[in-house]
Design an enzyme around this catalytic site. Structure first.
Site, mmCIF file in Angstrom:
data_model
loop_
_atom_site.group_PDB
_atom_site.id
_atom_site.type_symbol
_atom_site.label_atom_id
_atom_site.label_comp_id
_atom_site.label_asym_id
_atom_site.label_seq_id
_atom_site.Cartn_x
_atom_site.Cartn_y
_atom_site.Cartn_z
ATOM 1 N N HIS A 137 -6.671 -1.703 0.416
ATOM 2 C CA HIS A 137 -7.561 -2.219 1.467
ATOM 3 C C HIS A 137 -9.026 -1.836 1.274
ATOM 4 O O HIS A 137 -9.883 -2.353 1.993
ATOM 5 C CB HIS A 137 -7.114 -1.725 2.843
ATOM 6 C CG HIS A 137 -5.784 -2.236 3.275
ATOM 7 N ND1 HIS A 137 -5.471 -3.574 3.281
ATOM 8 C CD2 HIS A 137 -4.670 -1.580 3.706
ATOM 9 C CE1 HIS A 137 -4.225 -3.726 3.709
ATOM 10 N NE2 HIS A 137 -3.723 -2.540 3.965
ATOM 11 N N ASP A 173 3.442 -5.237 -0.731
ATOM 12 C CA ASP A 173 3.285 -4.407 0.455
ATOM 13 C C ASP A 173 3.335 -5.316 1.692
ATOM 14 O O ASP A 173 2.966 -6.486 1.633
ATOM 15 C CB ASP A 173 1.921 -3.710 0.362
ATOM 16 C CG ASP A 173 1.681 -2.633 1.399
ATOM 17 O OD1 ASP A 173 1.517 -2.995 2.581
ATOM 18 O OD2 ASP A 173 1.626 -1.453 1.036
ATOM 19 N N HIS A 175 1.413 -5.326 4.102
ATOM 20 C CA HIS A 175 0.048 -5.683 4.483
ATOM 21 C C HIS A 175 -0.638 -6.422 3.329
ATOM 22 O O HIS A 175 -0.460 -6.065 2.160
ATOM 23 C CB HIS A 175 -0.755 -4.426 4.819
ATOM 24 C CG HIS A 175 -0.198 -3.640 5.973
ATOM 25 N ND1 HIS A 175 0.797 -2.698 5.812
ATOM 26 C CD2 HIS A 175 -0.500 -3.662 7.296
ATOM 27 C CE1 HIS A 175 1.082 -2.167 6.998
ATOM 28 N NE2 HIS A 175 0.317 -2.743 7.906
ATOM 29 N N ASP A 262 6.504 -0.585 2.940
ATOM 30 C CA ASP A 262 6.460 -0.659 4.397
ATOM 31 C C ASP A 262 7.034 -1.960 4.950
ATOM 32 O O ASP A 262 6.983 -2.206 6.151
ATOM 33 C CB ASP A 262 5.043 -0.437 4.921
ATOM 34 C CG ASP A 262 3.989 -1.264 4.214
ATOM 35 O OD1 ASP A 262 4.350 -2.040 3.304
ATOM 36 O OD2 ASP A 262 2.807 -1.147 4.560
#
Length: 394
Positions: A137, A173, A175, A262
Site C-alpha cells: 500500500h 492479498d 486488499h 488475509d
C-alpha cells in the site's frame, strides 16, 4: 524435493517493524511462521538455505519513493521526533503510526525483498521468499495501510534497473495492491495483476476492472475484484485461468508474488472465505507458470494476515513448501504446539491444512460465484484489445 533451489529470507531483526503492541500488523506472525517451517524440517538445507536480508540503500529507495518522503520518514524515525505534520505523508494515523527506528527497519524489509531478487536474478536460487515483505500500500510519496516503504516496488525497480527484465507482479492479498499498481501504472515492462476483495467493501477502495494503466502502461494493470464471502472454489477457478493467460500474453522474465493471507475465512479484517487450500493452489499455479515461461523464477513475499495464531503460520508454511517444491506433512509438530500454546490466546490448530468442510458454506454461494464470473468476463472484455495486441485472443 524440487530441482529448484529456494531461499528463505529471514532475520529476527525484522520483527522490529511494529507500530504498537495492539496493532493488527503483528510481527509475532513472522516468528511463528519461521519456527513452524523449521519445526517441520522444511528449511535450512543446501537446497533451502536461510539467507539474511540487508538494508536497502537510499538510492534503491529513491527509485520508487520521493526524496521528500524518505527525508520525512527519517525525521519521524528519530526518538522524540516532532510528528505533528506526519499526516501529510500518510503517517501518524491509526493505520500507520510512526515509531522510533521506522526508517531503519523498513529499509531492512525492503532490502530483504531486493536480496531475494538478487538471488533469483543472479541464478543462485530459482525462488526466494521474504516473508516479512509485501508492503503493497505504500505510494511514491506517502505511507498507507500499515506500509511505510514499498519493498515490492523497490525489488521490482531493482530488477528492472539491474537486468532490464519484464516483471509480472501478482497479488492475491484480500486488499488491492494499490501502491505497487500506482508506482508502475505507466510502465509497460511491469504487469500488475491484483485479485482481491472488491474496493466497494474494503480498504483501499480501489482495484476495479477499468483500472488498466496509463500512457505507455495502458493495458499492463489488471484487477479482479471479488465479491465478499468468496470461497475457495470460485477464487481458485478464476485464478487458474487468469494467471496463466495473463502470463502467456505478457511473457515475463520473473514473477513477483505477494502472498497476503488475509483472505482466509478466519481473518478478522476482511470478508472473504478462503481456506488454506487457496495458498497451496495459488503457489502451484504460479510455479507451474514460471517453470513454463521464465525459468521458474519467482520472488515471493508475505503481506496481510491478521489471524496471527490460527492462520498465518499455516498459510505461509504452505506457501514456502510450494515454492521450495516440498510436500509438507499435515500434522503440526507437537513440539511447536507445546512451545506456543501457552502464549496463544486461542487453541492452536493441529493440522496444517483446513479439512474439507471446515467452514460452513455461505447461503449465497451460487450468486457470489456468478458475480465473480461476470467480473472476470468484464475484465476480459475490457482487456481484450490490449491482450490481442500482445498476441493472445480470447
Amino acid at each position: 524435493m524440487s530441482e529448484h533451489r529456494t531461499a528463505l529470507i529471514w532475520d529476527p531483526a525484522v520483527t522490529a517493524y511494529q507500530f504498537r503492541p495492539d496493532h493488527p500488523f503483528n510481527p509475532k506472525r513472522l516468528e511463528l511462521t519461521v519456527s513452524l517451517i523449521e519445526a517441520m524440517g522444511l528449511a535450512g538445507g543446501e537446497r533451502t538455505p536461510i539467507v539474511a536480508p540487508r538494508q536497502a540503500t537510499d538510492a534503491e529507495l529513491l527509485r520508487v519513493h520521493s526524496p521528500e518522503y524518505i527525508d520525512a520518514v527519517k525525521r519521524f524515525s528519530a526518538p522524540g521526533a516532532d510528528v505533528s505534520d506526519a499526516w501529510r505523508w500518510g503517517l501518524g494515523t491509526d493505520d500507520t503510526p510512526v515509531f522510533p527506528g521506522m526508517h531503519e527497519v523498513t529499509s531492512l524489509v525492503c532490502g530483504g525483498s531486493i536480496r531475494a531478487a538478487e538471488l533469483v536474478m543472479g541464478g543462485e536460487v530459482t525462488r526466494a521468499f521474504n516473508l516479512c515483505g509485501g508492503l503493497h500500500h505504500a505510494h511514491r510519496d506517502r505511507g498507507s495501510g500499515f506500509c511505510v516503504y514499498s519493498d515490492l516496488a523497490a525489488a521490482i525497480a531493482w530488477i528492472r534497473e539491474a537486468h532490464g527484465a519484464r516483471v509480472m507482479y501478482l497479488d492475491y492479498d484480500a486488499h488491492h495492491g494499490d501502491g505497487v499498481q500506482g508506482i508502475f501504472y505507466q510502465d509497460p515492462e511491469v504487469l500488475t495483476l491484483s485479485i482481491h476483495e472488491s474496493g466497494r467493501y474494503l480498504f483501499p477502495g480501489t482495484g476495479f476492472v477499468d483500472e488498466l494503466g496509463d500512457g505507455e502502461g495502458y493495458g499492463y494493470s489488471l484487477n479482479l475484484p471479488l465479491d465478499p464471502f468468496t470461497e475457495d472454489g470460485s477464487w481458485t477457478s478464476i485464478q487458474a485461468k487468469l494467471i496463466p493467460e495473463a502470463a502467456e500474453a505478457f511473457r515475463p522474465d520473473v514473477i513477483v508474488l505477494q502472498n497476503g493471507c488475509d483472505g482466509h475465512m478466519l481473518d478478522p479484517l476482511t470478508h472473504l472465505r478462503a481456506s488454506t487450500r487457496l495458498y497451496e493452489e495459488t503457489v502451484r499455479v504460479v510455479c507451474e507458470t514460471a517453470d513454463r515461461l521464465c525459468g521458474g523464477r519467482v520472488v515471493a513475499t508475505g503481506g496481510g494476515g491478521y489471524a496471527v495464531w490460527s492462520v498465518v503460520p499455516r498459510a505461509w508454511t504452505l506457501v514456502w513448501a510450494g515454492l521450495s517444491g516440498q510436500q509438507a506433512p499435515d500434522a503440526i509438530p507437537r513440539e511447536w504446539l507445546d512451545r506456543w500454546q501457552g502464549e496463544s490466546p486461542e487453541l492452536l490448530p493441529e493440522r496444517l491444512r483446513d479439512p474439507e468442510g471446515a467452514y460452513p458454506p455461505v447461503p449465497r454461494r451460487d450468486e457470489i460465484e456468478a458475480t465473480n464470473r461476470r467480473t472476470f468476463e468484464s475484465l476480459r472484455r475490457q482487456a481484450y484489445p490490449l491482450l490481442r495486441g500482445w498476441g493472445l485472443g480470447f
